[in-house]
Design a protein around this motif. Structure first.
Motif: not given
Length: 231
Positions: A23, A25, A28, A55, A130, A134, A175, A179
């Motif tokens: 993932l 975070p 991403h 998620s 998502t 993600t 996450l 974000y």
């Protein structure tokens, strides 16, 4: 009691350690920025919160019933990788092909009064932010594999689901945090820096999609070649 806690935290670290590198975070967050550059701060916050929630749900569903769903429809994991890779690569290509006006600064976004509705934000938060950006085919594959441990013997049968629930919750919250605060990077870069940075993120997204596709295609091609050689 000590044995139960040790087993619980061991399983939680196992699930957390398996999901976090995929993932990723912090990694991403730039991609999230590139796909939400034309939204204002409040809208990005809504999207980040929704992505975290979606998620969490998607990972848990993959763990608990993902293998049964794929078996019911007769879909293999390599096929999931191929399809998901195409979706990710398509999203990256669209961002690469977009005009520079798509990557607006915060001030330009605020001037635009034609803002998306909450329903539009919810829809975009699930697809593509998502899935598959993600929580892509790789994360789903790992989640399905971890779900196989739910049928373990003794305490493992009860500890693994609870530990997985906790680990997925922590991962999903991380996450959201990454974000939610990704826009600070956008402000520091300025208009020109943001365009360059987000273009590079779009290219990386395109490469990730091709890599996911190739991973699935290689397995399918290998199976096809093995069957051909047996003939």
């Amino acid at each position: 009691m000590l044995q139960t806690l040790t087993l619980f935290f061991g399983n939680m670290l196992l699930v957390f350690g398996a999901l976090m590198p995929i993932l990723n975070p912090p990694g991403h967050a730039p991609i999230f920025l590139s796909m939400t550059a034309n939204y204002n701060s409040e809208e990005r916050t809504i999207l980040a919160r929704r992505v975290g929630i979606y998620s969490f749900v998607l990972l848990l569903v993959s763990m608990f019933i993902g293998s049964y769903v794929l078996e019911f429809f007769g879909v293999s994991l390599p096929i999931v990788r191929v399809g998901g890779g195409l979706l990710v690569a398509t999203a990256g290509w669209r961002l690469m092909s977009a005009s520079d006006e798509v990557y607006k600064t915060e001030e330009m976004v605020e001037i635009n009064q034609n803002r998306p509705s909450n329903e539009e934000l919810r829809q975009r938060a699930f697809y593509p932010l998502t899935f598959p950006i993600t929580v892509g085919p790789g994360a789903i594959t790992v989640a399905i594999a971890l779900g196989a441990g739910f049928n373990g013997p003794g305490l493992q049968k009860f500890s693994m689901p609870l530990a997985s629930l906790t680990a997925v919750a922590i991962t999903s919250y991380s996450l959201y945090l990454c974000y939610r605060h990704a826009e600070r990077l956008l402000k520091l870069l300025g208009t020109t820096g943001s365009i360059i940075f987000l273009r590079l993120s779009a290219f990386i997204l395109l490469c990730i999609g091709i890599q996911i596709f190739w991973d699935g295609f290689s397995v399918l091609f290998g199976e096809l070649l093995a069957q051909y050689l047996k003939l």
